[in-house]
Design a protein around this motif. Structure first.
Motif, PDB file in Angstrom:
ATOM      1  N   TYR A  16      12.977  -4.120   6.229  1.00  0.00           N
ATOM      2  CA  TYR A  16      13.295  -2.728   5.925  1.00  0.00           C
ATOM      3  C   TYR A  16      12.290  -1.792   6.586  1.00  0.00           C
ATOM      4  CZ  TYR A  16      16.087  -4.645   2.065  1.00  0.00           C
ATOM      5  OH  TYR A  16      16.997  -5.336   1.314  1.00  0.00           O
ATOM      6  N   THR A  17      12.747  -0.597   6.896  1.00  0.00           N
ATOM      7  CA  THR A  17      11.857   0.492   7.283  1.00  0.00           C
ATOM      8  C   THR A  17      11.513   1.265   6.028  1.00  0.00           C
ATOM      9  OG1 THR A  17      12.857   0.648   9.471  1.00  0.00           O
ATOM     10  CG2 THR A  17      11.644   2.574   8.677  1.00  0.00           C
ATOM     11  N   VAL A  18      10.228   1.489   5.768  1.00  0.00           N
ATOM     12  CA  VAL A  18       9.817   2.163   4.539  1.00  0.00           C
ATOM     13  C   VAL A  18       9.155   3.498   4.835  1.00  0.00           C
ATOM     14  CG1 VAL A  18       9.507   0.026   3.237  1.00  0.00           C
ATOM     15  CG2 VAL A  18       7.565   1.022   4.429  1.00  0.00           C
ATOM     16  N   SER A  19       9.330   4.404   3.894  1.00  0.00           N
ATOM     17  CA  SER A  19       8.573   5.654   3.893  1.00  0.00           C
ATOM     18  C   SER A  19       8.220   5.943   2.447  1.00  0.00           C
ATOM     19  CB  SER A  19       9.389   6.802   4.494  1.00  0.00           C
ATOM     20  OG  SER A  19      10.557   7.039   3.750  1.00  0.00           O
ATOM     21  N   GLY A  20       7.019   6.453   2.244  1.00  0.00           N
ATOM     22  CA  GLY A  20       6.595   6.662   0.872  1.00  0.00           C
ATOM     23  C   GLY A  20       5.580   7.764   0.725  1.00  0.00           C
ATOM     24  N   THR A  21       5.310   8.083  -0.534  1.00  0.00           N
ATOM     25  CA  THR A  21       4.275   9.047  -0.893  1.00  0.00           C
ATOM     26  C   THR A  21       3.276   8.355  -1.803  1.00  0.00           C
ATOM     27  OG1 THR A  21       5.474   9.845  -2.846  1.00  0.00           O
ATOM     28  CG2 THR A  21       5.871  10.986  -0.759  1.00  0.00           C
ATOM     29  N   ASN A  22       2.019   8.725  -1.693  1.00  0.00           N
ATOM     30  CA  ASN A  22       0.967   8.135  -2.513  1.00  0.00           C
ATOM     31  C   ASN A  22       0.929   8.758  -3.905  1.00  0.00           C
ATOM     32  OD1 ASN A  22       0.019   6.447  -0.417  1.00  0.00           O
ATOM     33  ND2 ASN A  22      -1.099   8.181   0.464  1.00  0.00           N
ATOM     34  N   SER A  26      -1.138  12.445  -2.729  1.00  0.00           N
ATOM     35  CA  SER A  26      -2.264  12.429  -1.788  1.00  0.00           C
ATOM     36  C   SER A  26      -1.898  11.837  -0.430  1.00  0.00           C
ATOM     37  CB  SER A  26      -3.433  11.645  -2.393  1.00  0.00           C
ATOM     38  OG  SER A  26      -3.053  10.300  -2.636  1.00  0.00           O
ATOM     39  N   GLY A  27      -0.773  12.241   0.120  1.00  0.00           N
ATOM     40  CA  GLY A  27      -0.397  11.803   1.453  1.00  0.00           C
ATOM     41  C   GLY A  27       0.864  10.970   1.473  1.00  0.00           C
ATOM     42  N   SER A  28       1.289  10.642   2.691  1.00  0.00           N
ATOM     43  CA  SER A  28       2.503   9.854   2.861  1.00  0.00           C
ATOM     44  C   SER A  28       2.229   8.752   3.875  1.00  0.00           C
ATOM     45  CB  SER A  28       3.659  10.739   3.319  1.00  0.00           C
ATOM     46  OG  SER A  28       3.343  11.353   4.549  1.00  0.00           O
ATOM     47  N   TYR A  29       3.171   7.827   4.001  1.00  0.00           N
ATOM     48  CA  TYR A  29       2.997   6.704   4.908  1.00  0.00           C
ATOM     49  C   TYR A  29       4.357   6.183   5.347  1.00  0.00           C
ATOM     50  CZ  TYR A  29       4.202   4.064   0.760  1.00  0.00           C
ATOM     51  OH  TYR A  29       4.863   3.603  -0.349  1.00  0.00           O
ATOM     52  N   GLY A  30       4.361   5.314   6.347  1.00  0.00           N
ATOM     53  CA  GLY A  30       5.560   4.656   6.827  1.00  0.00           C
ATOM     54  C   GLY A  30       5.218   3.262   7.302  1.00  0.00           C
ATOM     55  N   GLY A  31       6.238   2.472   7.582  1.00  0.00           N
ATOM     56  CA  GLY A  31       6.010   1.122   8.062  1.00  0.00           C
ATOM     57  C   GLY A  31       7.214   0.243   7.805  1.00  0.00           C
ATOM     58  N   THR A  32       6.950  -1.034   7.543  1.00  0.00           N
ATOM     59  CA  THR A  32       8.029  -1.980   7.282  1.00  0.00           C
ATOM     60  C   THR A  32       7.758  -2.760   6.004  1.00  0.00           C
ATOM     61  OG1 THR A  32       7.026  -3.756   8.577  1.00  0.00           O
ATOM     62  CG2 THR A  32       8.551  -2.276   9.732  1.00  0.00           C
ATOM     63  N   LEU A  33       8.828  -3.288   5.448  1.00  0.00           N
ATOM     64  CA  LEU A  33       8.794  -4.137   4.255  1.00  0.00           C
ATOM     65  C   LEU A  33       9.713  -5.315   4.535  1.00  0.00           C
ATOM     66  CD1 LEU A  33       8.339  -4.757   1.190  1.00  0.00           C
ATOM     67  CD2 LEU A  33      10.258  -3.237   0.731  1.00  0.00           C
ATOM     68  N   THR A  48       2.063  -1.249   6.717  1.00  0.00           N
ATOM     69  CA  THR A  48       2.050   0.213   6.755  1.00  0.00           C
ATOM     70  C   THR A  48       0.783   0.745   7.414  1.00  0.00           C
ATOM     71  OG1 THR A  48       1.099   0.304   4.523  1.00  0.00           O
ATOM     72  CG2 THR A  48       3.504   0.412   4.695  1.00  0.00           C
ATOM     73  N   GLY A  49       0.204  -0.063   8.309  1.00  0.00           N
ATOM     74  CA  GLY A  49      -1.055   0.307   8.943  1.00  0.00           C
ATOM     75  C   GLY A  49      -2.140  -0.606   8.404  1.00  0.00           C
ATOM     76  N   GLY A  50      -2.977  -1.120   9.280  1.00  0.00           N
ATOM     77  CA  GLY A  50      -3.993  -2.067   8.836  1.00  0.00           C
ATOM     78  C   GLY A  50      -3.382  -3.453   8.637  1.00  0.00           C
TER      79      GLY A  50
END
Length: 199
Positions: A16-22, A26-33, A48-50
Motif C-alpha cells: 500500500y501507499t500510505v499517508s499520515g499525520t502525527n 506535529s507533521g505528516s509523512y508518506g511511504g509504503t505499508l 516511511t523514511g529511515g
C-alpha cells in the motif's frame, strides 16, 4: 460476535501507499505499508523514511490491529454482551491466542481468561481499561505478572499493543482495497491518522 480473518482478510494482504499525520498534529509523512500472511497472524512493515519498521497484526471484524516498536504483542478486542472477546499474537508469532474479558466492576475492571498461542497453556487474571480522549490505557495482572499497553478503537474493535515500553499501536478499518486508520505511541499527545491505498 467475534469474526476472525479468513478469505476477505487475505484480500487485504499486499503493498500500500500510505499517508499520515502525527499525533498532536506535529507533521505528516508518506511511504509504503506491506501486509503479508504470517500463519494465523499478519506481518506488517512500514517504510516511511529511515529504517523499515516491522509489526505484527491480527484481523477481527474487518479491522486490522497492529503493534510495532519493539518486542510487542497485539490484542484485538470485540465487544460481546458481558464484556469482550479477543485474539492476540506476539511479534514473529504465527499462531493466535484467545482471551475473554468479563466486566467485574466499575472503573473498567474485567476478569480475564485466555489461551496462549498454539493452545500452549491457559491463564486467568484481571484487566483494567481507562480511556482518555479516545486513547485507552490497558493493564493486565496475569499469573503474578503485570503487562501494560496502549490501545485505539476502530469500528468497535479495540486494538492494544503491549510489551516493550516503546510498543505502539495502529488500527485500520479495511474496505474496498484500502486501509483507513489511527495510531499512537506511549506518551504521545493523542493519536495520528493513516490512510493506505493498494498499489
Amino acid at each position: 460476535m467475534l469474526v476472525l480473518a479468513s478469505g476477505p482478510a487475505a484480500a487485504q494482504a499486499g503493498r500500500y501507499t500510505v499517508s499520515g499525520t502525527n499525533p498532536g498534529g506535529s507533521g505528516s509523512y508518506g511511504g509504503t505499508l506491506t501486509v503479508s500472511p504470517q500463519g494465523e497472524a499478519y506481518r506488517v512493515v512500514w517504510e516511511t523514511g529511515g529504517a523499515p519498521v516491522e509489526g505484527i497484526g491480527v484481523v477481527v471484524n474487518d479491522v486490522l490491529a497492529t503493534a510495532y516498536g519493539g518486542s510487542c504483542g497485539i490484542v484485538a478486542y470485540a465487544p460481546v454482551d458481558d464484556g469482550y472477546e479477543a485474539v492476540w499474537a506476539t511479534m514473529g508469532g504465527t499462531e493466535l491466542g484467545t482471551e475473554r474479558a468479563e466486566e467485574a466492576g466499575p472503573g473498567g475492571a474485567h476478569r480475564v481468561s485466555g489461551t496462549n498461542p498454539g493452545r500452549e497453556g491457559t491463564y486467568t487474571g484481571t484487566l483494567v481499561m481507562e480511556t482518555i480522549q479516545n486513547v485507552t490505557a490497558v493493564r493486565w495482572d496475569v499469573g503474578g505478572s503485570v503487562y501494560e499497553g496502549v490501545g485505539l478503537a476502530v469500528e468497535g474493535v479495540l486494538g492494544v499493543a503491549y510489551g516493550a515500553e516503546t510498543c505502539s499501536v495502529a488500527v485500520y478499518r479495511m474496505a474496498d482495497g484500502a486501509l483507513d486508520g489511527v495510531w499512537t505511541m506511549p506518551g504521545a499527545p493523542g493519536f495520528g491518522t493513516e490512510t493506505a491505498t493498494a498499489d
